[in-house]
Design a protein around this motif. Sequence first.
Motif, PDB file in Angstrom:
ATOM      1  N   GLY A  42      20.109  -3.902  -9.748  1.00  0.00           N
ATOM      2  CA  GLY A  42      20.311  -3.016  -8.606  1.00  0.00           C
ATOM      3  C   GLY A  42      20.933  -3.783  -7.455  1.00  0.00           C
ATOM      4  O   GLY A  42      20.704  -4.989  -7.300  1.00  0.00           O
ATOM      5  N   GLY A  43      21.722  -3.095  -6.658  1.00  0.00           N
ATOM      6  CA  GLY A  43      22.365  -3.745  -5.518  1.00  0.00           C
ATOM      7  C   GLY A  43      21.362  -4.116  -4.437  1.00  0.00           C
ATOM      8  O   GLY A  43      20.281  -3.537  -4.331  1.00  0.00           O
ATOM      9  N   ASN A  44      21.736  -5.096  -3.633  1.00  0.00           N
ATOM     10  CA  ASN A  44      20.871  -5.525  -2.535  1.00  0.00           C
ATOM     11  C   ASN A  44      20.592  -4.402  -1.540  1.00  0.00           C
ATOM     12  O   ASN A  44      19.617  -4.446  -0.793  1.00  0.00           O
ATOM     13  CB  ASN A  44      21.517  -6.713  -1.795  1.00  0.00           C
ATOM     14  N   ASN A  45      21.470  -3.376  -1.525  1.00  0.00           N
ATOM     15  CA  ASN A  45      21.259  -2.262  -0.602  1.00  0.00           C
ATOM     16  C   ASN A  45      20.011  -1.451  -0.965  1.00  0.00           C
ATOM     17  O   ASN A  45      19.527  -0.656  -0.164  1.00  0.00           O
ATOM     18  CB  ASN A  45      22.480  -1.336  -0.615  1.00  0.00           C
ATOM     19  N   LEU A  46      19.485  -1.650  -2.171  1.00  0.00           N
ATOM     20  CA  LEU A  46      18.292  -0.919  -2.609  1.00  0.00           C
ATOM     21  C   LEU A  46      17.008  -1.741  -2.428  1.00  0.00           C
ATOM     22  O   LEU A  46      15.955  -1.343  -2.913  1.00  0.00           O
ATOM     23  CB  LEU A  46      18.443  -0.506  -4.079  1.00  0.00           C
ATOM     24  N   ARG A  47      17.115  -2.874  -1.734  1.00  0.00           N
ATOM     25  CA  ARG A  47      15.895  -3.624  -1.388  1.00  0.00           C
ATOM     26  C   ARG A  47      15.179  -2.882  -0.263  1.00  0.00           C
ATOM     27  O   ARG A  47      15.450  -3.106   0.910  1.00  0.00           O
ATOM     28  CB  ARG A  47      16.249  -5.039  -0.910  1.00  0.00           C
ATOM     29  N   ILE A  48      14.283  -1.995  -0.628  1.00  0.00           N
ATOM     30  CA  ILE A  48      13.586  -1.161   0.352  1.00  0.00           C
ATOM     31  C   ILE A  48      12.247  -1.799   0.689  1.00  0.00           C
ATOM     32  O   ILE A  48      11.444  -2.085  -0.212  1.00  0.00           O
ATOM     33  CB  ILE A  48      13.395   0.272  -0.196  1.00  0.00           C
ATOM     34  N   TRP A  49      12.035  -2.022   1.959  1.00  0.00           N
ATOM     35  CA  TRP A  49      10.791  -2.656   2.413  1.00  0.00           C
ATOM     36  C   TRP A  49       9.595  -1.849   1.903  1.00  0.00           C
ATOM     37  O   TRP A  49       9.561  -0.626   1.980  1.00  0.00           O
ATOM     38  CB  TRP A  49      10.764  -2.727   3.928  1.00  0.00           C
ATOM     39  N   GLY A  50       8.612  -2.571   1.387  1.00  0.00           N
ATOM     40  CA  GLY A  50       7.418  -1.917   0.868  1.00  0.00           C
ATOM     41  C   GLY A  50       7.479  -1.679  -0.624  1.00  0.00           C
ATOM     42  O   GLY A  50       6.444  -1.543  -1.280  1.00  0.00           O
ATOM     43  N   LEU A  51       8.695  -1.631  -1.174  1.00  0.00           N
ATOM     44  CA  LEU A  51       8.843  -1.402  -2.621  1.00  0.00           C
ATOM     45  C   LEU A  51       9.513  -2.574  -3.328  1.00  0.00           C
ATOM     46  O   LEU A  51       9.442  -2.682  -4.548  1.00  0.00           O
ATOM     47  CB  LEU A  51       9.661  -0.141  -2.875  1.00  0.00           C
ATOM     48  N   GLU A  52      10.164  -3.455  -2.561  1.00  0.00           N
ATOM     49  CA  GLU A  52      10.942  -4.521  -3.183  1.00  0.00           C
ATOM     50  C   GLU A  52      10.092  -5.409  -4.084  1.00  0.00           C
ATOM     51  O   GLU A  52      10.463  -5.687  -5.231  1.00  0.00           O
ATOM     52  CB  GLU A  52      11.624  -5.378  -2.111  1.00  0.00           C
ATOM     53  N   ALA A  53       8.931  -5.863  -3.582  1.00  0.00           N
ATOM     54  CA  ALA A  53       8.093  -6.776  -4.365  1.00  0.00           C
ATOM     55  C   ALA A  53       7.625  -6.110  -5.657  1.00  0.00           C
ATOM     56  O   ALA A  53       7.661  -6.713  -6.738  1.00  0.00           O
ATOM     57  CB  ALA A  53       6.889  -7.227  -3.534  1.00  0.00           C
ATOM     58  N   LEU A  54       7.203  -4.859  -5.560  1.00  0.00           N
ATOM     59  CA  LEU A  54       6.750  -4.135  -6.747  1.00  0.00           C
ATOM     60  C   LEU A  54       7.905  -3.926  -7.721  1.00  0.00           C
ATOM     61  O   LEU A  54       7.736  -4.060  -8.938  1.00  0.00           O
ATOM     62  CB  LEU A  54       6.161  -2.791  -6.336  1.00  0.00           C
ATOM     63  N   ALA A  55       9.091  -3.620  -7.183  1.00  0.00           N
ATOM     64  CA  ALA A  55      10.253  -3.409  -8.042  1.00  0.00           C
ATOM     65  C   ALA A  55      10.609  -4.686  -8.798  1.00  0.00           C
ATOM     66  O   ALA A  55      10.897  -4.650  -9.999  1.00  0.00           O
ATOM     67  CB  ALA A  55      11.440  -2.933  -7.200  1.00  0.00           C
ATOM     68  N   ARG A  56      10.574  -5.829  -8.119  1.00  0.00           N
ATOM     69  CA  ARG A  56      10.922  -7.092  -8.782  1.00  0.00           C
ATOM     70  C   ARG A  56       9.912  -7.455  -9.860  1.00  0.00           C
ATOM     71  O   ARG A  56      10.269  -8.038 -10.883  1.00  0.00           O
ATOM     72  CB  ARG A  56      11.007  -8.225  -7.760  1.00  0.00           C
ATOM     73  N   ARG A  57       8.645  -7.089  -9.665  1.00  0.00           N
ATOM     74  CA  ARG A  57       7.629  -7.342 -10.695  1.00  0.00           C
ATOM     75  C   ARG A  57       7.729  -6.332 -11.836  1.00  0.00           C
ATOM     76  O   ARG A  57       7.065  -6.459 -12.843  1.00  0.00           O
ATOM     77  CB  ARG A  57       6.236  -7.291 -10.077  1.00  0.00           C
ATOM     78  N   SER A  58       8.598  -5.325 -11.660  1.00  0.00           N
ATOM     79  CA  SER A  58       8.789  -4.301 -12.687  1.00  0.00           C
ATOM     80  C   SER A  58      10.118  -4.462 -13.416  1.00  0.00           C
ATOM     81  O   SER A  58      10.567  -3.543 -14.098  1.00  0.00           O
ATOM     82  CB  SER A  58       8.728  -2.915 -12.049  1.00  0.00           C
ATOM     83  N   GLY A  59      10.752  -5.610 -13.248  1.00  0.00           N
ATOM     84  CA  GLY A  59      11.975  -5.869 -13.993  1.00  0.00           C
ATOM     85  C   GLY A  59      13.256  -5.522 -13.274  1.00  0.00           C
ATOM     86  O   GLY A  59      14.332  -5.544 -13.878  1.00  0.00           O
ATOM     87  N   ALA A 102      11.991   8.791   1.409  1.00  0.00           N
ATOM     88  CA  ALA A 102      11.059   9.910   1.580  1.00  0.00           C
ATOM     89  C   ALA A 102      11.801  11.244   1.543  1.00  0.00           C
ATOM     90  O   ALA A 102      11.366  12.206   0.896  1.00  0.00           O
ATOM     91  CB  ALA A 102      10.291   9.751   2.884  1.00  0.00           C
ATOM     92  N   GLY A 103      12.942  11.307   2.240  1.00  0.00           N
ATOM     93  CA  GLY A 103      13.728  12.542   2.233  1.00  0.00           C
ATOM     94  C   GLY A 103      14.293  12.847   0.863  1.00  0.00           C
ATOM     95  O   GLY A 103      14.311  14.006   0.426  1.00  0.00           O
TER      96      GLY A 103
END
Length: 809
Positions: free
Chosen positions: A298-315, A420-421
Motif C-alpha cells: 500500500g502507498g504511504n498515503n494510506l498510513r492512517i494514524w491509529g491503524l498503521e501499526a495494526l495494518a503492518r502487523r497484518s501483512g 470514517a466517512g
Amino acid sequence: MPGPAPHVASLPDPGDRALVVLVDAPSGLESRLIDRWLTTAAPDNGRRVETVPAQGEQLAARLTRGDNPLLVPLRLVWEPAGPAPEKPLLRLLDAVTRRSRLRDRARARRASRADQGHSEGARHRIVVGRPATVRELMLRHRRERMGTHTEDFVRFVAQQATLALDRAERGVLGNRSKVPREVSDQIVGGAHFAREVRRLAVETGRGEEEIAAEAEKDLQSLVAAMDPTAVDLFSGVLRPMHDRAWEVHADTSGLEPLRELGAEHALVFLPSHRSYTDPFVLAEVLRENDFPRNHVLGGNNLRIWGLEALARRSGIIFIRRSFGKDLVYKAVVREYFSWLVAKRFNLEWYMEGGRSRTGKLRPPKYGLLSDVAHAVETRRAADVYLVPVSIMHDQLQEVHQMAAEQTGTAKTPEGLRWLAGYARAQRRPVGKLHVSFGEPLSLRQALSSAGDPALERSPDDVDGDATDASARRLALQKTAFEVFVRINRVTPVTPIALAALALLGVRDRALTLSQVRRVVEPVLDYVESRKLPHTGVESLRTNGGVAEALLSLRQQQVVSAYTEGTEPVFSVEPGHHIVAAFYRNSAIHHFVNRAIVELSVLEVDDDDDGRAALAAGFTHALALRDLLKYEFFFPDKETFRAELAAELSLIDPDWTEVGRPVSRTKEILLASKFLCAHRVLRSFVDAQWLFAERLAAWDVTRPVVESELFDDCSAVGQQLLLQGRLHGPEALSRELFASALRLAGNRGLVEVPDTGGAAARGTSVEAEHADLAARRRAFADEVRAVVGRVVRIDETDARNRQESTGVRP
C-alpha cells in the motif's frame, strides 16, 4: 529443515547419530504435553532422546559440543475448538484472547479433563519438522549468511527450526497461518544484503557503514509482520467496509491450479483496482479457501494514524509511491521482495498504481514488477507466478467522487476523518461484487519470451548496460500487458454495464424499456456466441430485467426516469455521463476488437479481395490499435490477428472464400443487427480528436504545460458539446486527455525543438517548428477521419434499428 511435514507425527530413526529434539513450547502446559508424547514416541533403538529448547543458551551449548547429531524440531499446536464466531464483537474477543493466559488456563482445564476420560478435552496435535544434522545446517549457514561465528549459527538454527515447524503446522491447521519470522535479521545477516551494501558504497562513494545503517532503517520501515491475532483484528475492524455494501461472488475454479503452484513457488496476486475495499475482499476470498494471507503493498498515503501499526502487523507493506532516485531505498525494496519470494511468501499489489477513474484498467506501473523480476533474474527464486485477478463491482459508492476528479476536482486526502466517512458510505447495499482468477503466468517464461537479457546475466551483475536496460524494460512492459489481457479475459459482462452501454449510445435522448432491450439483445447474442464471462445478463432479454438494471442505476443517481407519460423513459442523469461511462467501461474491452473490425472493413477498397483485402484490413486494424494502445490492452500481433479473424467470421462466415469481394462483407456488416464501434469507441476518439485539435492550436515554440492544455481541452470541449460536435460529456475526461497526451508524446508531438538540438541535427529550429506543426495537424486529421467512420457506423446502426438520429414527430 524447511520442508513438508509428515502426515503422522513421529520421530525419525537417527541411525548411529544422537537424536536431539528441539522443543518449541512457549508454556509449561505445552512442555508437559510434549514430554508425555515423547515417552511413547522415542525410536526403539535403545538410544536416549535428548531434548533442548529450540532457542537460547541450552541450544548453543548443544550445538558446540563437536558431534553431528540429528536435530528434530517439535511443537504442540492447538486445533480450533470450532468455527470462528459470526458476530463481530465475539469474533473480536476471540482474536484478542486467542493467545492469552486466560485461554491457556482454559486449555489446561480441558486437557486435564481429557486425562480423566472426558471427551470434551482440549484437542492438540504434535507436529514434527523436517530434521537436519548439525553439519548440514553449518553448510547451509555458510552458503546463506555472511557471518561464521557461533552466535550467528545458533540464531540461524533456531530460525530454521521455526520455519520447519511453521510449515509442519500448516499441514495441520491449513495454509492461512503462514507467518514470516525474524525477517530483518535474516535479510541483514544474509550474503546478498552485504553484497548490495558494498555495491552501493562503490556506486555512491559513501562508506559501507553509512549505507548499511540507512538500509537497515529503510528495511525497518518496510517489513511487515503477520501476527494471526492482528490479522483477525484488522479484518474485523475493516470487514464492515465491504460486508454490507456487496454480496461477494467468487469464481474459485481458478484457485485450484494456484494451490499446486503455491506449494513450490511464490504467487504474486495482481488484481484490477476500482475500490479501496478491494484488498479486504480478496483477503476474505483467499482466507475462505485456505490460502495464506498475502503481503499487500500500500502507498504511504494510506498510513492512517491509529491503524498503521495494526495494518503492518497484518501483512500490509507501506511503500513510498515514488523512490526511483533513492538508490538505497530501491535496493532495500528489491532485497526485501527477493527474500519474500525466495521464502515463497505471496505478494499482492495493484499494478495500475491507483483506483481506475474510468472503469477500465489504467496503464500499469512497472517498478514493483521489476523488483520481483530481479529475484528470478538473479536465481534467488527459480520462478514466481503472476496471478491476474478481476474484482468487479455492480456499483460503487465512491464512483461519483472519482468522476468529479476527472473534471478537475481535488482528491480528498486519506485520514481518519476520511476513513470514517468512507465506512459510513458503505453501509447501504449496492449489489454484487465478482472476483475471478485468470490463468497464472510464469514470470520466468514471460520474461524469457519477451527477450529479457537479465536472465542470461551473472547474478552479481545487477543493472547491465544501457542496451540491456532498455530491452529489460520492454520485457517487463510486455509481461505487465499480458497480465492485464488475462484480467480482461475473466472480467464478466454485467447487466449494469450493458444498460449504461445502451443509454450512452444515444445523444440527448431518453429510451423506453423496449428500446433499451432492442439495443441490448444483439449484444447478448454476441456475448453468447463469444462465450464471454457474464453475471446473469440474460435477464436483459425481458423488460423486467432491463427495468431492474435501470432502477439500480437510478438509485445511484446515474439514470433519471420520466414516468408521467404513457410509458416510462430513461436517460443518463445530466452531469453524470462520466459515472455511466465508468460502468460501461468495466466490460467494454470485450467489444474493442469487434469495433476495430467494423471500422477496418469500412476502409478496405471494394475492389480488393483475397490476400490484398486481408492485408489492407489488417493494416487499418494495426493503425487503430496504435491509436488506442494507451486506452486498451492488446495481445501480441499474431494473437491479435487471429482474434480479428475470429471476429470477422462472426460477421461473415464466408469471408475466406476465394474470390469473395469485400463489398459483400461490407454489405453484411452494414446490415448487421449488432454494430458497436460508436457505443464502444466514440468517447475515446472524441477525446483524442479534441486533444489533437487543441495540441495543433498550441504554439509550437512554447513547451506544452499539461494542466493548461487539459484546461483548454475542457473549455473548448464544453463549447463543442453545446454545438453538438461532440457526442457526449463523457469525452471531457482528464484521464482520457492524459492517455491522448501519452500517445502524442510517443509520436514525438509534444517535445518542442530547441536551437541547439536543431543545429546538431543539421537543420534550423524554424524548420523543425514548421515540421512539428505539420505533424500535429496530421495527427488531428487522422483522428478526425476515425471519428468520421465511427459516425457512419452510428448512423447505420440507427437506420438498421429504424430509429431517427434527428428530431422528428
